[in-house]
Write an enzyme that holds these catalytic residues in place. Structure first.
Site, PDB file in Angstrom:
ATOM      1  CE  LYS A  51      -2.833  -3.111  -0.024  1.00 51.87           C
ATOM      2  NZ  LYS A  51      -2.413  -4.439  -0.276  1.00 51.87           N
ATOM      3  N   GLY A 270      -1.445 -16.714  -6.120  1.00 51.47           N
ATOM      4  CA  GLY A 270      -2.010 -17.193  -4.868  1.00 51.47           C
ATOM      5  C   GLY A 270      -0.936 -17.497  -3.840  1.00 51.47           C
ATOM      6  NE  ARG A 271       0.676 -14.893   1.235  1.00 54.17           N
ATOM      7  CZ  ARG A 271       1.943 -14.498   1.268  1.00 54.17           C
ATOM      8  NH1 ARG A 271       2.436 -13.759   0.284  1.00 54.17           N
ATOM      9  NH2 ARG A 271       2.719 -14.818   2.284  1.00 54.17           N
ATOM     10  CG  ASP A 311      -2.740 -15.774   5.011  1.00 52.51           C
ATOM     11  OD1 ASP A 311      -3.816 -15.219   5.275  1.00 52.51           O
ATOM     12  OD2 ASP A 311      -1.858 -15.252   4.293  1.00 52.51           O
ATOM     13  CG  HIS A 448     -24.241  16.863  -0.306  1.00 49.32           C
ATOM     14  ND1 HIS A 448     -24.145  16.116  -1.454  1.00 49.32           N
ATOM     15  CD2 HIS A 448     -24.272  18.164  -0.676  1.00 49.32           C
ATOM     16  CE1 HIS A 448     -24.135  16.949  -2.503  1.00 49.32           C
ATOM     17  NE2 HIS A 448     -24.208  18.190  -2.051  1.00 49.32           N
TER      18      HIS A 448
HETATM   19  P1  NAI Z   1      -5.531 -14.846  -5.780  1.00 46.03           P
HETATM   20  O1  NAI Z   1      -5.916 -16.226  -5.486  1.00 46.03           O
HETATM   21  O2  NAI Z   1      -6.368 -13.716  -5.341  1.00 46.03           O
HETATM   22  O3  NAI Z   1      -5.320 -14.665  -7.358  1.00 46.03           O
HETATM   23  C1  NAI Z   1      -4.460 -15.485  -8.087  1.00 46.03           C
HETATM   24  C2  NAI Z   1      -4.863 -15.389  -9.540  1.00 46.03           C
HETATM   25  O4  NAI Z   1      -3.909 -16.097 -10.308  1.00 46.03           O
HETATM   26  C3  NAI Z   1      -6.210 -16.007  -9.830  1.00 46.03           C
HETATM   27  O5  NAI Z   1      -6.946 -15.095 -10.599  1.00 46.03           O
HETATM   28  C4  NAI Z   1      -5.871 -17.269 -10.587  1.00 46.03           C
HETATM   29  O6  NAI Z   1      -6.864 -17.621 -11.508  1.00 46.03           O
HETATM   30  C5  NAI Z   1      -4.596 -16.854 -11.297  1.00 46.03           C
HETATM   31  N1  NAI Z   1      -3.713 -17.958 -11.656  1.00 46.03           N
HETATM   32  C6  NAI Z   1      -3.408 -19.046 -10.926  1.00 46.03           C
HETATM   33  N2  NAI Z   1      -2.530 -19.813 -11.595  1.00 46.03           N
HETATM   34  C7  NAI Z   1      -2.270 -19.185 -12.774  1.00 46.03           C
HETATM   35  C8  NAI Z   1      -1.431 -19.453 -13.877  1.00 46.03           C
HETATM   36  N3  NAI Z   1      -0.675 -20.557 -13.918  1.00 46.03           N
HETATM   37  N4  NAI Z   1      -1.428 -18.595 -14.920  1.00 46.03           N
HETATM   38  C9  NAI Z   1      -2.188 -17.479 -14.887  1.00 46.03           C
HETATM   39  N5  NAI Z   1      -2.980 -17.165 -13.865  1.00 46.03           N
HETATM   40  C10 NAI Z   1      -3.015 -17.997 -12.807  1.00 46.03           C
HETATM   41  O7  NAI Z   1      -4.043 -14.710  -5.202  1.00 46.03           O
HETATM   42  P2  NAI Z   1      -3.087 -13.468  -5.062  1.00 46.03           P
HETATM   43  O8  NAI Z   1      -3.530 -12.313  -5.867  1.00 46.03           O
HETATM   44  O9  NAI Z   1      -1.721 -14.000  -5.285  1.00 46.03           O
HETATM   45  O10 NAI Z   1      -3.268 -13.101  -3.552  1.00 46.03           O
HETATM   46  C11 NAI Z   1      -2.985 -14.069  -2.528  1.00 46.03           C
HETATM   47  C12 NAI Z   1      -3.894 -13.871  -1.356  1.00 46.03           C
HETATM   48  O11 NAI Z   1      -3.643 -12.651  -0.717  1.00 46.03           O
HETATM   49  C13 NAI Z   1      -5.353 -13.871  -1.784  1.00 46.03           C
HETATM   50  O12 NAI Z   1      -6.125 -14.565  -0.871  1.00 46.03           O
HETATM   51  C14 NAI Z   1      -5.683 -12.426  -1.778  1.00 46.03           C
HETATM   52  O13 NAI Z   1      -7.033 -12.197  -1.581  1.00 46.03           O
HETATM   53  C15 NAI Z   1      -4.830 -11.905  -0.645  1.00 46.03           C
HETATM   54  N6  NAI Z   1      -4.529 -10.502  -0.881  1.00 46.03           N
HETATM   55  C16 NAI Z   1      -5.456  -9.571  -0.661  1.00 46.03           C
HETATM   56  C17 NAI Z   1      -5.177  -8.264  -0.916  1.00 46.03           C
HETATM   57  C18 NAI Z   1      -6.184  -7.264  -0.674  1.00 46.03           C
HETATM   58  O14 NAI Z   1      -7.253  -7.600  -0.239  1.00 46.03           O
HETATM   59  N7  NAI Z   1      -5.892  -6.005  -0.925  1.00 46.03           N
HETATM   60  C19 NAI Z   1      -3.911  -7.819  -1.453  1.00 46.03           C
HETATM   61  C20 NAI Z   1      -3.042  -8.876  -1.673  1.00 46.03           C
HETATM   62  C21 NAI Z   1      -3.358 -10.152  -1.400  1.00 46.03           C
END
Ligand code: NAI
Length: 469
Positions: A51, A270-271, A311, A448
């Site tokens: 952020k 993803g994680r 997590d 407002h």
């Molecule tokens: P995510 O699970 O949200 O998104 C991963 C994306 O990668 C998905 O859209 C998936 O379809 C795609 N994907 C997976 N394998 C792939 C491949 N081989 N080729 C292309 N696309 C592929 O995971 P992300 O963004 O890494 O975040 C990890 C965790 O951290 C999530 O649970 C997320 O919600 C959380 N997080 C939340 C944030 C927020 O709320 N501001 C910020 C950062 C992370």
């Protein structure tokens, strides 16, 4: 003599330190075991650094927009990312110091080392070849998660990075491929685009931001495309070939082969939960095939007196969900019978530009769950404050359950994309979680001119009458 605690927490990220702080505030004798730094991913390589860098991008956008407000900037703004990185580190250090003094002030004992849980809630702490054993009447496993990688993309910290390495870059790469269009991928694509990189976003599903309402992901996609981010959805990333300077990424799009040379690949797919990192030998704790520690609705593992949160369990991987789960476990230990956390109503905030924020069911998930729904959408383009700040993209969408008389009743979900929506979600989150009806919310006054009055306006129009809708 083995030292005993009412609660031993393994892992000092948001879930772990929230449990430690809340537990000690409630009078429990608490210890926390951390092998790295208290604060975890969120503070050191996650939410906070991401952020801060996104805020640099936001300031840059404001400077670029300054001329619209009659403020002349004599030259194009120049970014020195190392200054932003120093600023980021100062913020992390301040929060880290604050957290440590809070824990010390509440007499939480911090053990540095790897905590391994064995039988009878005994925890062996290993550090530098030395071992110490402590015991907890209750134990919380909060060992977190690590970035997932994909085959063919070894992380070298130079041309291929995960969020761990990316958040410390000192220079803006010219050309970047971001793999994964989830929360992290979209935040990084947005940041890099603002900083001036040419960005290709590669997502295997048909739309970016899975889990978001379709209208919201469409709004973000349109905005990203307008800014010049190349979004490739429904693709299969195959590998890359290059050196420490640049590399060529290959993917196929419905059978058609594609390649692009880039200076950096960021893998954001993803994680992975750290289910196996706390020993667990001679315990009944079950870790599933994905690496999540299995818990029931009270966050109890199969081992008596052992809980898990954050997590490492299969709930939304969000810092604030970790906080809530850590607090929940303490309340359970105290016998206060807290209400279980419903994963489908937790708040979500994504800090790309435009920002995304939501709570509750999407239109699709509400319909799948069997609800008859009434929907209202209002755009920021008609909102006075949005015009004043010069950010009129995006919308608020409210999904309400249609009651027997055919009127919109209980609010099931609120979805926002647009200016500072992460700061506007609060009242929408409360409405969803208090199971408020549209009539109840519409009775309340919205200040407002504010951005957040768009939520009130969207809800009011669901009552059948509106001011501007
Ligand atoms: P995510 O699970 O949200 O998104 C991963 C994306 O990668 C998905 O859209 C998936 O379809 C795609 N994907 C997976 N394998 C792939 C491949 N081989 N080729 C292309 N696309 C592929 O995971 P992300 O963004 O890494 O975040 C990890 C965790 O951290 C999530 O649970 C997320 O919600 C959380 N997080 C939340 C944030 C927020 O709320 N501001 C910020 C950062 C992370």
């Amino acid at each position: 003599m083995t030292k005993n605690y009412d609660l031993v927490v393994i892992g000092g990220g948001p879930a772990g330190y929230a449990a430690a702080l809340y537990g000690s505030a409630a009078g429990l004798k608490v210890a926390i075991v951390e092998e790295n730094k208290i604060g975890g991913t969120c503070l050191h390589v996650g939410c906070i650094p991401a952020k801060e860098l996104l805020e640099t991008a936001s300031v840059l956008r404001s400077v670029r927009q300054a001329k619209d407000f009659g403020i002349a900037i004599s030259q194009d703004p120049v970014i020195d990312l190392s200054i932003s990185q120093n600023r980021k580190q100062t913020i992390i250090d301040q929060l880290f110091t604050g957290l440590n003094s809070l824990l010390a002030g509440r007499e939480v004992t911090i053990y540095s080392g790897t905590g391994l849980l064995g039988a009878n809630r005994k925890i062996e702490i290993q550090q530098n070849g030395e071992t110490e054993v402590i015991q907890g009447t209750n134990v919380l496993l909060a060992t977190g998660s690590t970035p997932r990688t994909i085959q063919g993309f070894e992380i070298d910290g130079k041309t291929v990075m995960t969020s761990d390495e990316f958040l410390s870059i000192e220079e803006t790469p010219d050309r970047v491929a971001v793999i994964g269009g989830g929360a992290i991928g979209c935040e990084f694509a947005s940041l890099l685009n603002d900083l001036g990189s040419s960005v290709t976003l590669l997502e295997s599903l048909d739309e970016i931001l899975p889990g978001c309402d379709k209208d919201i992901s469409t709004a973000v996609r349109r905005s990203f495309v307008k800014k010049g981010i190349d979004i490739q959805t429904g693709v299969q990333v195959e590998g890359h070939e290059g050196d420490a300077e640049k590399t060529t990424v290959s993917w196929s799009d419905k059978g058609e082969a594609n390649q692009r040379e880039v200076d950096l690949v960021v893998v954001a797919v993803g994680r992975k939960p750290n289910g196996h990192t706390a020993g667990l030998q001679d315990t009944e704790v079950v870790v599933d095939e994905k690496g999540f520690i299995e818990v029931d609705e009270k966050l109890r593992t199969k081992e008596q007196g052992v809980w898990a949160a954050g997590d490492v369990i299969n709930t939304p991987q969000l810092a604030h969900v970790g906080f809530a789960e850590g607090i929940f476990v303490v309340k359970e230990i105290l016998g206060e019978s807290p209400v279980s956390i419903d994963p489908s109503t937790v708040p979500w905030c994504i800090y790309c530009d435009p920002e995304v924020a939501f709570a509750g069911l999407t239109e699709e998930s509400a319909k799948t769950a069997g609800y008859k729904v009434t929907i209202s959408k209002h755009r920021y383009s008609g909102n006075g404050r949005a015009m004043i700040i010069g950010e009129t993209e995006g919308l608020v969408k409210v999904i309400a359950e249609t009651d027997e008389s055919g009127k919109a009743g209980r609010i099931l979900g609120v979805h926002m994309a647009g200016p500072l929506v992460t700061e506007q979600l609060g009242q929408a989150y409360l409405a969803v979680n208090l199971e408020a009806t549209v009539d109840e919310v519409a009775n309340h006054i919205q200040a407002h001119p504010t951005l957040s009055e768009l939520f009130g306006e969207t809800v009011m129009s669901l009552t059948g009458r509106s001011l501007h809708g």
